[in-house]
Design a protein around this motif. Structure first.
Motif, PDB file in Angstrom:
ATOM      1  N   SER A  14       0.838  -1.199   0.000  1.00  0.00           N
ATOM      2  CA  SER A  14       0.000   0.000   0.000  1.00  0.00           C
ATOM      3  C   SER A  14       0.873   1.249   0.000  1.00  0.00           C
ATOM      4  O   SER A  14       1.978   1.264   0.556  1.00  0.00           O
ATOM      5  N   ALA A  15       0.347   2.305  -0.606  1.00  0.00           N
ATOM      6  CA  ALA A  15       1.078   3.578  -0.655  1.00  0.00           C
ATOM      7  C   ALA A  15       1.352   4.083   0.763  1.00  0.00           C
ATOM      8  O   ALA A  15       2.417   4.639   1.030  1.00  0.00           O
ATOM      9  N   GLU A  16       0.404   3.881   1.653  1.00  0.00           N
ATOM     10  CA  GLU A  16       0.575   4.326   3.041  1.00  0.00           C
ATOM     11  C   GLU A  16       1.742   3.604   3.712  1.00  0.00           C
ATOM     12  O   GLU A  16       2.564   4.224   4.390  1.00  0.00           O
ATOM     13  N   ALA A  17       1.826   2.284   3.542  1.00  0.00           N
ATOM     14  CA  ALA A  17       2.923   1.517   4.150  1.00  0.00           C
ATOM     15  C   ALA A  17       4.259   1.933   3.538  1.00  0.00           C
ATOM     16  O   ALA A  17       5.252   2.086   4.261  1.00  0.00           O
ATOM     17  N   ASN A  18       4.296   2.132   2.215  1.00  0.00           N
ATOM     18  CA  ASN A  18       5.530   2.587   1.572  1.00  0.00           C
ATOM     19  C   ASN A  18       5.948   3.961   2.095  1.00  0.00           C
ATOM     20  O   ASN A  18       7.131   4.187   2.369  1.00  0.00           O
ATOM     21  N   ARG A  19       4.992   4.875   2.248  1.00  0.00           N
ATOM     22  CA  ARG A  19       5.300   6.207   2.787  1.00  0.00           C
ATOM     23  C   ARG A  19       5.831   6.114   4.219  1.00  0.00           C
ATOM     24  O   ARG A  19       6.773   6.814   4.593  1.00  0.00           O
ATOM     25  N   ARG A  20       5.215   5.253   5.015  1.00  0.00           N
ATOM     26  CA  ARG A  20       5.645   5.087   6.404  1.00  0.00           C
ATOM     27  C   ARG A  20       7.085   4.570   6.472  1.00  0.00           C
ATOM     28  O   ARG A  20       7.889   5.056   7.268  1.00  0.00           O
ATOM     29  N   ASN A 106       3.010  -3.821   6.850  1.00  0.00           N
ATOM     30  CA  ASN A 106       2.389  -2.932   7.831  1.00  0.00           C
ATOM     31  C   ASN A 106       3.072  -3.033   9.190  1.00  0.00           C
ATOM     32  O   ASN A 106       3.054  -2.081   9.967  1.00  0.00           O
TER      33      ASN A 106
END
Length: 152
Positions: A14-20, A106
């Motif tokens: 997910s883009a969110e996990a990559n950003r994190r 995650n």
């Protein structure tokens, strides 16, 4: 579709996990730019960090072994477990995705490339590759230069 080895896991994350994960790397480099005395310790921690591939291999081999043992001792239907696990592991090898991947990402498991990006940025901050950035007094810019150099 077969993605490159470096891109296949992030493409299926997910883009969110990559950003994190990217933010975690950047924060570590910024922190160590301001606290260079901690770089050696962090490099040792990175050497001991399990990447996503190692975790998936350990997970798959454990489940496959359990399935074979249960299939040999309790019921042959347990042999479906190692068959399924090895199929998913093969899918991961080809495409970069398998069912536990989103969960592990995650939880913060990173690719070898992501770990190496942090490692080489920290080594650049330490001066292993020569001088970087505008000067030692501007820590944040030095961190940005180190990250940029590590990603090349």
């Amino acid at each position: 579709m077969v993605a490159s080895s470096v891109a296949r896991v992030p493409l299926h994350t997910s883009a969110e996990a990559n950003r994190r994960i990217e933010a975690q790397i950047a924060e570590s480099v910024r922190w160590h730019a301001a606290h260079p005395e901690g770089i050696d310790q962090r490099l040792q921690e990175l050497d001991e960090e399990w990447d996503i591939e190692r975790m998936l291999q350990a997970n798959a081999s454990t489940l496959a072994f359990i399935g074979v043992a249960l299939g040999a001792t309790l019921d042959r239907r347990w042999l479906a477990l190692p068959a399924l696990v090895t199929a998913f592991l093969f899918q991961h090898a080809i495409q970069g995705w398998c069912p536990p991947l989103p969960i592990l990402r995650n939880w913060g498991f990173r690719t070898e490339h992501e770990i190496d990006t942090e490692r080489y940025a920290l080594k650049a901050l330490r001066g292993d590759f020569g001088p970087i950035g505008p000067g030692p007094h501007n820590r944040d810019t030095r961190a940005s230069h180190a990250l940029q150099a590590a990603r090349l």
